[in-house]
Design a protein around this motif. Structure first.
Motif, PDB file in Angstrom:
ATOM      1  N   SER A   1       0.844  -1.205   0.000  1.00 40.49           N
ATOM      2  CA  SER A   1       0.000   0.000   0.000  1.00 40.49           C
ATOM      3  C   SER A   1       0.869   1.240   0.000  1.00 40.49           C
ATOM      4  O   SER A   1       1.974   1.247   0.545  1.00 40.49           O
ATOM      5  N   LEU A   2       0.368   2.286  -0.624  1.00 37.73           N
ATOM      6  CA  LEU A   2       0.994   3.606  -0.629  1.00 37.73           C
ATOM      7  C   LEU A   2      -0.099   4.640  -0.444  1.00 37.73           C
ATOM      8  O   LEU A   2      -1.101   4.614  -1.163  1.00 37.73           O
ATOM      9  N   LYS A   3       0.093   5.545   0.503  1.00 34.19           N
ATOM     10  CA  LYS A   3      -0.911   6.571   0.761  1.00 34.19           C
ATOM     11  C   LYS A   3      -0.232   7.925   0.940  1.00 34.19           C
ATOM     12  O   LYS A   3       0.852   8.000   1.536  1.00 34.19           O
ATOM     13  N   PRO A   4      -0.852   9.005   0.447  1.00 34.35           N
ATOM     14  CA  PRO A   4      -0.285  10.340   0.676  1.00 34.35           C
ATOM     15  C   PRO A   4      -0.204  10.622   2.181  1.00 34.35           C
ATOM     16  O   PRO A   4      -1.112  10.278   2.932  1.00 34.35           O
ATOM     17  N   ARG A   5       0.878  11.227   2.608  1.00 30.20           N
ATOM     18  CA  ARG A   5       1.051  11.556   4.023  1.00 30.20           C
ATOM     19  C   ARG A   5       0.562  12.988   4.272  1.00 30.20           C
ATOM     20  O   ARG A   5       1.045  13.938   3.655  1.00 30.20           O
ATOM     21  N   LYS A   6      -0.392  13.128   5.158  1.00 29.76           N
ATOM     22  CA  LYS A   6      -0.993  14.434   5.424  1.00 29.76           C
ATOM     23  C   LYS A   6      -0.211  15.193   6.491  1.00 29.76           C
ATOM     24  O   LYS A   6       0.352  14.610   7.413  1.00 29.76           O
ATOM     25  N   ASN A   7      -0.219  16.515   6.355  1.00 32.16           N
ATOM     26  CA  ASN A   7       0.339  17.372   7.390  1.00 32.16           C
ATOM     27  C   ASN A   7      -0.527  17.242   8.633  1.00 32.16           C
ATOM     28  O   ASN A   7      -1.739  17.472   8.575  1.00 32.16           O
ATOM     29  N   PRO A   8       0.031  16.853   9.764  1.00 36.74           N
ATOM     30  CA  PRO A   8      -0.800  16.632  10.954  1.00 36.74           C
ATOM     31  C   PRO A   8      -1.500  17.884  11.462  1.00 36.74           C
ATOM     32  O   PRO A   8      -2.504  17.790  12.168  1.00 36.74           O
TER      33      PRO A   8
END
Length: 364
Positions: A10-17
């Motif tokens: 799996s690959l998912k965009p990493r969001k700014n916390p």
């Protein structure tokens, strides 16, 4: 020989916390192919960075929309100074199976040395890609908003294991080679499996350079560079239990549900082929050599893994396979040969469709 298998689960965009948003940047840089030809507008060649926002719809669609661009004519235009703590001058890579030492001369580019003074370094310009600093404000152009949308194709641009080389010498991470590295193949996404030949103890698998999207060739120098969270499964195949498709493997091999992709470069083993490895940036910038390199790898793999004669491999490559230009910016230009799996299944007569599903490496 051994081989390392990497399954990209799996690959998912990493969001700014803090904001819950994801952004990426595409830098049309001096090493991009566009700098090899005259620009149509403007008095001089220029480097332009485009900022993209990554959108995830409720229905699961992921895509990028351009937000704005900014321009700079030289790296010295970056605002500074930026002060950072010095990295140690020498040491060992932690948690490594093999003891691998490293040293730092604080030299980040030709004629660009940042000495360590009282435990700190002061960067007065943009020393290297990825450095955190301020972009040249006042050049922002928002006219790109609303003009197009880019479907996401999350993938890993740089993935591979360490090549065998002189024990006391470093290897440049920009040019890809027979053990992988900076391949920039947009097909290395979720659902793909990569195989790499192991040349050193512990293999030393590394990956990074994540992209939200990129077309074949990585034309202007980069994809939409961003941070991605991934899940992977790592398998070591030892010499007495190697699958036939990776026996005598001498290049990075990709496999997904419908195809194999053989990777090749102008100088796949440039550390051995060139007396001065740094010459690969000039000599490796050749599609002719990349085409020859990937053809030889595909031909040899078909002969070894599928028991074809040379003439049988040549006709199969010609009538059923596609050559892809992966990148023309990494010093050692790279190509791939996509080989559909159905050609080896004599009962499957469906037509091969090479288009890639957005968000994965799986063809439609």
């Amino acid at each position: 020989m051994y081989a390392v298998q990497v399954d990209i689960l799996s690959l998912k965009p990493r969001k700014n916390p803090k904001t819950g948003k994801t952004y990426g940047s595409n830098a049309a840089a001096w090493w991009g192919y566009q700098f090899r030809t005259p620009f149509k507008t403007g008095a001089a060649k220029r480097e332009v960075t485009t900022i993209y926002e990554v959108i995830e719809d409720k229905d699961g669609a992921v895509y990028a929309v351009p937000d704005y661009q900014f321009t700079y004519s030289a790296t010295g235009n970056y605002k500074g100074p930026l002060t950072a703590s010095c990295i140690p001058a020498e040491g060992y890579i932690p948690d490594c199976y093999a003891q691998v030492s490293w040293t730092s001369t604080y030299k980040y580019a030709p004629d660009y040395n940042i000495p360590c003074v009282n435990g700190h370094q002061q960067f007065t310009g943009y020393a290297y890609p990825g450095m955190l600093t301020k972009h040249p404000t006042g050049t922002e152009d928002y006219s790109i908003r609303g003009k197009f949308v880019v479907p996401a194709n999350l993938h890993i641009g740089n993935i591979g294991v360490a090549p065998k080389y002189k024990p006391d010498a470093a290897v440049n991470s920009i040019p890809p080679l027979q053990t992988g590295g900076n391949m920039d193949d947009r097909r290395i996404g979720q659902g793909a499996t990569m195989y790499f030949p192991v040349e050193v103890a512990g293999a030393l698998l590394t990956m990074g350079d994540a992209h939200i999207a990129q077309g074949d060739s990585e034309f202007d120098g980069t994809g939409i560079e961003t941070s991605i969270t991934g899940k992977f499964r790592i398998t070591l195949h030892k010499k007495d239990s190697l699958p036939k498709i990776v026996k005598n493997l001498s290049f990075p091999l990709l496999e997904n549900a419908n195809e194999y992709v053989v990777h090749g470069y102008a100088y796949s083993a440039y550390l051995k082929q060139l007396a001065t490895p740094g010459d690969v940036f000039a000599k490796g910038a050749s599609l002719d050599k990349a085409f020859e390199g990937v053809y030889k790898s595909a031909r040899d793999w078909l002969m070894t893994s599928w028991d074809l004669t040379e003439d049988q491999a040549i006709t199969l490559i010609t009538v059923a396979c596609d050559f892809n230009v992966h990148q023309v910016v990494g010093g050692n230009w790279g190509m791939g040969v996509s080989i559909p799996k159905y050609v080896f299944d004599l009962k499957d007569k469906k037509r091969y469709k090479p288009a890639v599903v957005c968000g994965s490496s799986t063809p439609l």
